[in-house]
Write an enzyme that holds these catalytic residues in place. Structure first.
Site, PDB file in Angstrom:
ATOM      1  N   GLY A 316       2.672 -25.107 -35.274  1.00  0.00           N
ATOM      2  CA  GLY A 316       2.930 -23.941 -34.446  1.00  0.00           C
ATOM      3  C   GLY A 316       2.349 -22.654 -34.979  1.00  0.00           C
ATOM      4  O   GLY A 316       2.197 -21.687 -34.226  1.00  0.00           O
ATOM      5  N   TYR A 321      -7.333 -16.065 -31.871  1.00  0.00           N
ATOM      6  CA  TYR A 321      -8.651 -16.351 -31.319  1.00  0.00           C
ATOM      7  C   TYR A 321      -9.334 -15.118 -30.728  1.00  0.00           C
ATOM      8  O   TYR A 321     -10.555 -15.061 -30.701  1.00  0.00           O
ATOM      9  CB  TYR A 321      -8.550 -17.433 -30.234  1.00  0.00           C
ATOM     10  N   CYS A 527     -24.512 -33.199 -16.335  1.00  0.00           N
ATOM     11  CA  CYS A 527     -24.606 -33.124 -14.878  1.00  0.00           C
ATOM     12  C   CYS A 527     -23.200 -33.094 -14.292  1.00  0.00           C
ATOM     13  O   CYS A 527     -22.773 -34.002 -13.570  1.00  0.00           O
ATOM     14  CB  CYS A 527     -25.387 -34.310 -14.335  1.00  0.00           C
TER      15      CYS A 527
END
Length: 658
Positions: A316, A321, A527
């Site tokens: 945790g 970020y 793709c």
């Protein structure tokens, strides 16, 4: 994939690397752009501290030991790796960052233990599921020896890794996950090897099997229970706790474990309480709530006669970020030291209140340890832009819709841009209807669409000067953005960006002394329409475009994806048969750096074997078809040999583009 150790100093390839360096010229348009503006734009001082920064030349610098050691120019490193015939994309692991993360975590708990006069100690474990790659796990065990840092296994294969790799005296081996007889027998027998396996009961059905095997082997196992807490996490992993969590025992089930162990004279085997509130907890208050509940369960188990010695607070511990230090999902509003302080203080308070000896503290902080050490570097292959031609004034003979749209284009200003955008959308829709019924020629429709995009481009310039963007124009920036085609597979190298909308910092690793004038989204080689990245870190949440530089056709453009060392490699898949990327382990030396390991990425031959194709058989089939075509004079002998040569060479090449 194959691995080979390499030890070459940076200085030995400087000459070759410099030949690949781009010229230092910067256009007059971007000469006013500063390094500080790039730092603010990409937020590198937030998420990158203390490992990543930008130098005066506009290159990303890596300081693997923080402010305690040397630094590496990431751009020059990538060029030197290419001289060594390692093609992009390349995953670069910095072993020193891994060591530094372990040291920081242990140091924070040591400080907290001293600060609060805690009588116990801290013994961390690394959850192998976070990154099972051999070199990383071996490094982690080596770096963790002085802290008696252990491992956590969540499956039988991970248990095999942990038993063979963990050789640190006193280090714990936490055994989580679903368990069958073979798992339990292997874990218990591990005690005979000098290991300290701790079998954590996740389901009540495991207990009778544990008791039976213990009696058969005459081994008294060290047991723990995982509690389902009523406290719940937040965000993507909020469901890891709570009454309907996948793993763990309810309070009545924990009491059943105590009773059955007591009935079999095994209550002294119960030594550990484990809980997990969820991964990437962004708010410290959620962690504190869970701790408070778990501590009460711990002291109650001790009062019931269990031989309680360990409290495992699970994972945790979050990663910032986006560098905002807030409680948004891509960040966290606490430091490692805050986390350690709260764990130690909460446990001590609960134990002191009930006069229970404090436990040895355990955490399973995988993301916080492994994320920073890995950087994925890839090149941009090309781009697709919305670039309308400068519209010319319609003549008197042109269709009325062209004249009206041109007048709207001419009138755009800061006061009417929103109204003009809606008018332009209406004209574009009407033009499509007129074309479908034959009242507008193909040339006229093309001119209408060009005018529409010219309006959007002009409105974007106005919006970028505004402090507020109306909701109905919020997607216009993304609609007008360029598409930069990146030489990688999202599904292989960053699967969480696709699967769970995970955000990773992405930025150029060079040209950061130039202003990035393009707004772009990223598309990969697959793709698949999901093979894209169109969500990027931003101080106030998420932005839909990334500021990048114009591509120069005579030089490569490199981007880096940072903080992706947890989960991404093992969860990557072979969509379109793009395999593992090239990978290197880098360690700082007084002379620069040493390449500890090179692990070559998958070849086409290797990925085809994963889906049961034999490369020799494939070559033989092409040879036979070539012979048939030769007889039928559909191909010449020289063409047939060229085809076979290219086919065989391709099978032995990297799956990515060169």
């Amino acid at each position: 994939m194959t691995s080979a150790p390499v030890s070459i100093d940076q200085h030995k390839v400087n000459t070759a690397a410099n030949e690949l360096s781009r010229p230092a010229e910067v256009s007059s348009e971007s000469s006013a752009w500063t390094i500080e503006e790039s730092e603010e734009l990409y937020r590198i001082n937030g998420w990158g501290e203390p490992y990543f920064s930008i130098n005066a030349a506009g290159h990303v610098i890596v300081s693997p030991q923080g402010d305690r050691g040397g630094s590496i120019n990431l751009h020059e490193l990538i060029q030197a790796l290419q001289v060594r015939k390692l093609s992009l994309p390349i995953l670069v692991r910095f072993s020193d960052i891994l060591e530094d993360r372990i040291e920081r975590l242990n140091s924070c708990f040591a400080k907290a233990i001293t600060k609060y006069g805690y009588d116990g100690c801290y013994r961390g474990v690394f959850p192998v599921k976070c990154n099972q790659q051999r070199h990383l796990v071996e490094d982690l065990v080596k770096f963790g020896q002085r802290y008696q840092f252990g491992l956590e296994a969540g499956s039988k294969p991970e248990l095999m890794i942990a038993l063979a790799t963990l050789k640190t005296p006193g280090a714990l081996l936490i055994c989580n996950g679903y368990k069958d007889r073979a798992y339990l027998e292997t874990a218990m027998l591990g005690q005979k090897l000098g290991q300290q396996p701790m079998i954590v009961l996740e389901q009540l059905d495991e207990l009778p099997l544990v008791i039976e095997i213990s009696q058969q082997l005459n081994i008294r196992p060290r047991l723990g229970v995982r509690a389902k807490l009523s406290a719940k996490g937040i965000g993507r992993w909020g469901g890891s706790a709570g009454d309907r969590a996948k793993f763990g025992l309810t309070i009545p089930e924990i009491l059943t474990v105590v009773e059955q162990l007591k009935a079999n004279d095994m209550l002294s085997c119960l030594q550990l309480l484990h809980f997990h509130i969820g991964s990437q907890m962004s708010s410290i208050s959620i962690i504190k709530d869970a701790l408070r509940e778990a501590c009460q369960i711990y002291v109650e188990l001790a009062s019931l006669g269990a031989n309680m010695q360990y409290l495992d607070v699970g994972g945790g511990l979050g990663v910032d970020y986006n560098g905002s230090k807030t409680n948004v999902p891509a960040s966290k509003n606490y430091s490692i030291q805050n986390y350690a302080n709260d764990v130690v203080a909460e446990v001590k308070e609960a134990c002191s209140a009930k006069d229970v000896p404090v436990p040895t503290l355990i955490s399973e902080s995988g993301r916080a340890i492994a994320s920073h050490q890995s950087v994925l570097v890839f090149d941009v292959l090309g781009s697709s832009e919305v670039r309308p031609q400068v519209p010319f004034e319609p003549s008197s003979e042109d269709h009325a819709i062209l004249k009206e749209l041109y007048e709207a284009y001419q009138s755009i200003n800061p006061k009417n841009y929103q109204e003009v955008f809606h008018d332009a959308e209406q004209f574009k829709g009407e033009a499509a209807s007129l074309f479908n019924f034959g009242y507008l020629s193909l040339t006229e429709r093309a001119r209408v669409e060009n005018l529409f995009w010219a309006c959007c481009q002009k409105i974007i310039q106005v919006l970028r000067q505004e402090t507020y963007v109306p909701d109905d124009l919020a997607d216009l920036e993304k609609m007008m953005a360029s598409i930069y085609y990146m030489n990688l597979s999202v599904f292989q190298s960053a699967p969480d960006t696709w699967a769970i909308d995970q955000l990773f910092p992405i930025m150029p690793i060079h040209r950061l002394n130039e202003e990035p004038t393009c707004r772009a989204t990223l598309a990969d080689l697959t793709c698949d329409s999901d093979g894209k990245i169109d969500r990027f870190i931003d101080l106030h949440g998420v932005k839909s475009v990334l500021e990048l530089h114009e591509l120069n056709h005579d030089e490569p453009y490199y981007l880096g994806m940072f903080l992706n060392g947890a989960y991404q490699e093992i969860m990557g898949n072979l969509h379109n048969l793009f395999g593992d990327t090239n990978m290197v382990h880098i360690q700082v030396t007084p002379q620069g750096y040493t390449i500890e390991h090179v692990v070559k990425g998958d070849t086409m031959k290797e990925v085809l074997s994963y889906v049961q194709y034999d490369s020799e058989d494939l070559v033989e089939q092409i040879r036979r078809r070539s012979e048939v075509s030769l007889k039928e004079k559909q191909i010449t002998l020289i063409e047939a040999q060229l085809l076979l040569q290219n086919y065989e060479e391709s099978l032995n090449q990297y799956t990515y583009l060169s």
